[in-house]
Motif scaffolding. Structure first.
Motif, PDB file in Angstrom:
ATOM      1  N   ALA A  82       0.805  -1.120  -0.085  1.00  0.00           N
ATOM      2  CA  ALA A  82      -0.063   0.062   0.183  1.00  0.00           C
ATOM      3  C   ALA A  82       0.802   1.325  -0.103  1.00  0.00           C
ATOM      4  N   LEU A  83       0.831   2.196  -1.107  1.00  0.00           N
ATOM      5  CA  LEU A  83       1.617   3.175  -1.121  1.00  0.00           C
ATOM      6  C   LEU A  83       0.840   4.492  -1.431  1.00  0.00           C
ATOM      7  N   TYR A  84       0.774   5.410  -0.743  1.00  0.00           N
ATOM      8  CA  TYR A  84      -0.252   6.697  -0.907  1.00  0.00           C
ATOM      9  C   TYR A  84       0.728   8.069  -0.904  1.00  0.00           C
ATOM     10  N   VAL A  85       0.755   8.522  -2.086  1.00  0.00           N
ATOM     11  CA  VAL A  85       1.441   9.810  -2.192  1.00  0.00           C
ATOM     12  C   VAL A  85       0.680  10.799  -2.990  1.00  0.00           C
ATOM     13  N   ASN A  86      -0.697  10.321  -3.048  1.00  0.00           N
ATOM     14  CA  ASN A  86      -1.545  11.338  -3.882  1.00  0.00           C
ATOM     15  C   ASN A  86      -1.586  12.798  -3.088  1.00  0.00           C
ATOM     16  N   GLY A  87      -1.787  13.826  -3.768  1.00  0.00           N
ATOM     17  CA  GLY A  87      -2.174  15.086  -3.407  1.00  0.00           C
ATOM     18  C   GLY A  87      -0.639  15.944  -3.099  1.00  0.00           C
ATOM     19  N   ASN A  88       0.322  15.502  -3.804  1.00  0.00           N
ATOM     20  CA  ASN A  88       1.579  16.186  -3.627  1.00  0.00           C
ATOM     21  C   ASN A  88       2.058  16.811  -4.844  1.00  0.00           C
ATOM     22  N   ASN A  89       3.607  17.162  -5.043  1.00  0.00           N
ATOM     23  CA  ASN A  89       3.933  17.576  -5.994  1.00  0.00           C
ATOM     24  C   ASN A  89       5.113  16.718  -6.832  1.00  0.00           C
ATOM     25  N   ILE A  90       4.772  15.102  -6.797  1.00  0.00           N
ATOM     26  CA  ILE A  90       5.700  14.453  -7.276  1.00  0.00           C
ATOM     27  C   ILE A  90       5.457  14.474  -8.822  1.00  0.00           C
ATOM     28  N   SER A  91       6.776  14.492  -9.503  1.00  0.00           N
ATOM     29  CA  SER A  91       6.596  14.564 -11.004  1.00  0.00           C
ATOM     30  C   SER A  91       7.665  13.581 -11.609  1.00  0.00           C
ATOM     31  N   GLY A  92       7.604  13.548 -13.062  1.00  0.00           N
ATOM     32  CA  GLY A  92       8.112  12.622 -13.857  1.00  0.00           C
ATOM     33  C   GLY A  92       7.462  11.357 -13.973  1.00  0.00           C
ATOM     34  N   GLU A  93       8.120  10.453 -14.436  1.00  0.00           N
ATOM     35  CA  GLU A  93       7.491   9.452 -15.203  1.00  0.00           C
ATOM     36  C   GLU A  93       7.475   8.172 -14.034  1.00  0.00           C
ATOM     37  N   LEU A  94       6.513   7.251 -13.919  1.00  0.00           N
ATOM     38  CA  LEU A  94       6.541   6.217 -12.859  1.00  0.00           C
ATOM     39  C   LEU A  94       6.987   5.169 -13.720  1.00  0.00           C
ATOM     40  N   ASN A 107       2.003  16.600 -12.357  1.00  0.00           N
ATOM     41  CA  ASN A 107       3.338  16.425 -13.286  1.00  0.00           C
ATOM     42  C   ASN A 107       3.776  15.189 -13.303  1.00  0.00           C
ATOM     43  N   LEU A 108       2.846  14.339 -13.017  1.00  0.00           N
ATOM     44  CA  LEU A 108       3.291  12.682 -12.753  1.00  0.00           C
ATOM     45  C   LEU A 108       2.552  12.012 -13.951  1.00  0.00           C
ATOM     46  N   CYS A 109       3.059  10.990 -14.756  1.00  0.00           N
ATOM     47  CA  CYS A 109       2.702  10.237 -15.539  1.00  0.00           C
ATOM     48  C   CYS A 109       3.197   8.918 -15.633  1.00  0.00           C
ATOM     49  N   TYR A 110       2.574   7.927 -16.485  1.00  0.00           N
ATOM     50  CA  TYR A 110       3.244   6.771 -16.624  1.00  0.00           C
ATOM     51  C   TYR A 110       3.313   6.339 -17.937  1.00  0.00           C
ATOM     52  N   ASN A 111       4.171   5.249 -18.312  1.00  0.00           N
ATOM     53  CA  ASN A 111       4.317   4.881 -19.786  1.00  0.00           C
ATOM     54  C   ASN A 111       3.682   3.736 -19.908  1.00  0.00           C
ATOM     55  N   HIS A 161      -5.529  -1.899 -13.792  1.00  0.00           N
ATOM     56  CA  HIS A 161      -4.198  -1.959 -12.969  1.00  0.00           C
ATOM     57  C   HIS A 161      -3.415  -0.683 -13.153  1.00  0.00           C
ATOM     58  N   ALA A 162      -3.958  -0.011 -14.246  1.00  0.00           N
ATOM     59  CA  ALA A 162      -3.453   1.358 -14.505  1.00  0.00           C
ATOM     60  C   ALA A 162      -3.650   2.164 -13.286  1.00  0.00           C
ATOM     61  N   PRO A 163      -2.424   2.976 -12.818  1.00  0.00           N
ATOM     62  CA  PRO A 163      -2.548   3.930 -11.815  1.00  0.00           C
ATOM     63  C   PRO A 163      -3.679   5.044 -11.927  1.00  0.00           C
ATOM     64  N   PHE A 164      -4.667   4.993 -10.913  1.00  0.00           N
ATOM     65  CA  PHE A 164      -5.845   5.920 -10.978  1.00  0.00           C
ATOM     66  C   PHE A 164      -5.450   7.412 -10.973  1.00  0.00           C
ATOM     67  N   GLY A 165      -6.015   8.173 -11.901  1.00  0.00           N
ATOM     68  CA  GLY A 165      -5.848   9.418 -11.995  1.00  0.00           C
ATOM     69  C   GLY A 165      -4.655   9.878 -12.502  1.00  0.00           C
ATOM     70  N   VAL A 166      -3.736   9.200 -13.194  1.00  0.00           N
ATOM     71  CA  VAL A 166      -2.402   9.646 -13.886  1.00  0.00           C
ATOM     72  C   VAL A 166      -2.504   9.365 -15.238  1.00  0.00           C
ATOM     73  N   ASN A 167      -2.221  10.318 -16.066  1.00  0.00           N
ATOM     74  CA  ASN A 167      -2.141  10.266 -17.457  1.00  0.00           C
ATOM     75  C   ASN A 167      -0.981   9.239 -18.050  1.00  0.00           C
ATOM     76  N   GLN A 168      -1.070   8.852 -19.137  1.00  0.00           N
ATOM     77  CA  GLN A 168      -0.238   8.265 -19.928  1.00  0.00           C
ATOM     78  C   GLN A 168       0.970   9.339 -20.382  1.00  0.00           C
ATOM     79  N   CYS A 169       2.160   9.105 -20.393  1.00  0.00           N
ATOM     80  CA  CYS A 169       3.309  10.048 -20.576  1.00  0.00           C
ATOM     81  C   CYS A 169       3.106  10.505 -22.161  1.00  0.00           C
ATOM     82  N   LYS A 170       2.944   9.855 -22.872  1.00  0.00           N
ATOM     83  CA  LYS A 170       2.709  10.166 -24.413  1.00  0.00           C
ATOM     84  C   LYS A 170       1.706  11.055 -24.565  1.00  0.00           C
ATOM     85  N   ARG A 171       0.294  10.796 -23.827  1.00  0.00           N
ATOM     86  CA  ARG A 171      -0.650  11.638 -24.061  1.00  0.00           C
ATOM     87  C   ARG A 171      -0.471  13.058 -23.396  1.00  0.00           C
TER      88      ARG A 171
END
Length: 431
Positions: free
Chosen positions: A367-379, A400-404, A414-424
């Motif tokens: 269980a990992l919760y970092v929602n509501g921060n300023n984490i950035s870059g690619e997962l 400013n966070l995305c996943y590839n 299983h895609a991370p909820f509330g995060v967009n794909q980086c290409k998009r």
């Protein structure tokens, strides 16, 4: 071959018969134990009727309340070959427990049970506006020599303050006053109960400051959660060197977390959540090497995570620092928490990136919760990690966070909820 005369045969049979009778008598005495004196029996029956109702008469009990058909919730022991009551439990704890009447009464006969060591009242006082203090303090003093356990649980009709007689029960080892509607401040001399091992006053409506606890050096559990306590946490808590569990969550406590708490070397659970503590994340926490659960969420701590030697807390399983106004980045040293299962850092002002090594270096993390921060870059986690975490991965609210998604095929649910794909994200930026 031996031959016996008739006289010898009769003598032998007589001896065998005597042995059988003596053995049977001994077995009967052992199974029945001693009798209960009429005074003790009368006090017990009146006490039970006070809690259960006058319709109860115990006529079915044979040969007495501690014989072959004992009363559920009543425990006895032998003193000078007589049965005496040592423990009483009233309330609907089990299917065949002595359920309390609508308005139970603590009768004076309770205090005639001089060998009583344990008294438990569970869900007895359900009708509104009932008081423990209706019985004089002097009566309770009659139990002070032997009473070791007093538990008053889940009594929504029980109001008033914690009675002053409590501090006179100096042999108490366990005091549990849990989920009632008691109000007011705690007695200042609560520390007189020097033999206490467990003090649980959770889920009431107590107010005021937590009194000093000097002298409670043998205390193992201190739970004052879910009340309305205010002011600072007493410095004397740091002297409770035997303490295993400290829970003062869900109050209005404020000020700095005392540095004296570093002396609590045996502490396994430390919960200050949902208070108003401030002054930063004290470095002294790293000295509490036995900690398994550390919960400081929903406070005004501020500061960052870099000043703590996380490797000292290698036994941590739960770490919750959500909504504590933290800044800076998540330090690399947090990967040294190999046993960690729950990491809550949500709703802070943390920046930087999430380490992909969390997946391998923290093998127990689920269980990992970092929602509501300023984490950035690619997962950069693998598909296996996303599947393992499921909805227990909270990363939304980091713009400013995305996943590839191209590198992780068939993520589906299983895609991370509330995060967009980086290409998009890049396409939107180019547009």
């Amino acid at each position: 071959m031996l031959r016996f005369t008739k006289k010898q045969q009769l003598y032998f049979l007589l001896c065998v018969w005597c042995l059988v009778v003596n053995w049977s008598s001994a077995e009967t005495e052992e199974s029945e134990g001693g009798p209960m004196g009429e005074t003790e029996k009368a006090a017990l029956y009146s006490t039970v009727q006070g809690f259960v109702g006058d319709s109860w008469n115990g006529s079915y009990l044979f040969p007495d309340p501690c014989g072959w058909t004992p009363i559920q919730g009543v425990t006895c022991d032998l003193f000078d070959d007589l049965w005496y009551v040592t423990a009483l439990t009233f309330g609907s704890m089990r299917d065949n427990s002595l359920a309390c009447t609508e308005i139970p009464v603590i009768r004076p006969q309770l205090f005639e049970l001089k060998h009583l060591k344990s008294l438990s009242l569970f869900n007895c006082f359900t009708s509104p506006n009932q008081y423990l203090a209706s019985v004089s303090d002097e009566k309770w003093l009659d139990l002070s020599n032997n009473l070791e356990t007093l538990e008053i649980r889940s009594n929504p009709g029980l109001i008033g303050e914690l009675p002053s007689f409590i501090t006179s029960l100096t042999n108490l080892q366990s005091l549990v006053v849990l989920e009632n509607r008691l109000t007011g401040s705690l007695p200042e001399n609560l520390a007189k109960l020097t033999r206490l091992r467990r003090l649980v006053l959770s889920g009431n409506r107590f107010t005021g400051r937590i009194p000093e606890v000097h002298g409670l050096t043998g205390l193992l559990i201190l739970d004052l959660s879910r009340n309305f306590f205010s002011g600072p946490l007493p410095l004397s808590v740091g002297g409770l060197s035997s303490l295993l569990k400290l829970d003062v969550s869900n109050n209005y406590l404020e000020g700095k977390v005392p540095i004296e708490l570093q002396s609590l070397k045996n502490l396994t659970l430390f919960d200050l959540g949902n208070n108003r503590f401030s002054g930063g994340l004290t470095k002294e926490i790293q000295e509490m090497s036995s900690l398994v659960e550390l919960v400081l969420s929903n406070n005004h701590l501020e500061g960052d995570l870099t000043g703590i030697k996380w490797r000292n807390l290698k036994n941590l399983v739960v770490l919750d620092l959500s909504n504590t106004r933290l800044k800076g980045e998540i330090p690399w040293s947090i990967l040294e928490l190999k046993k960690l299962r729950f990491l809550g850092l949500s709703n802070n002002s943390l920046g930087g990136k999430l380490f992909p090594q969390m997946e391998t270096e923290m093998p127990c993390l689920n269980a990992l919760y970092v929602n509501g921060n300023n984490i950035s870059g690619e997962l950069e986690f693998s598909k296996k990690f996303y599947e393992r975490m499921g909805r227990r991965l909270g990363v939304w609210g980091n713009p400013n966070l995305c996943y590839n998604g191209d590198e992780i095929k068939n993520l589906r649910d299983h895609a991370p909820f509330g995060v967009n794909q980086c290409k998009r994200m890049k396409a939107v930026t180019l547009a």
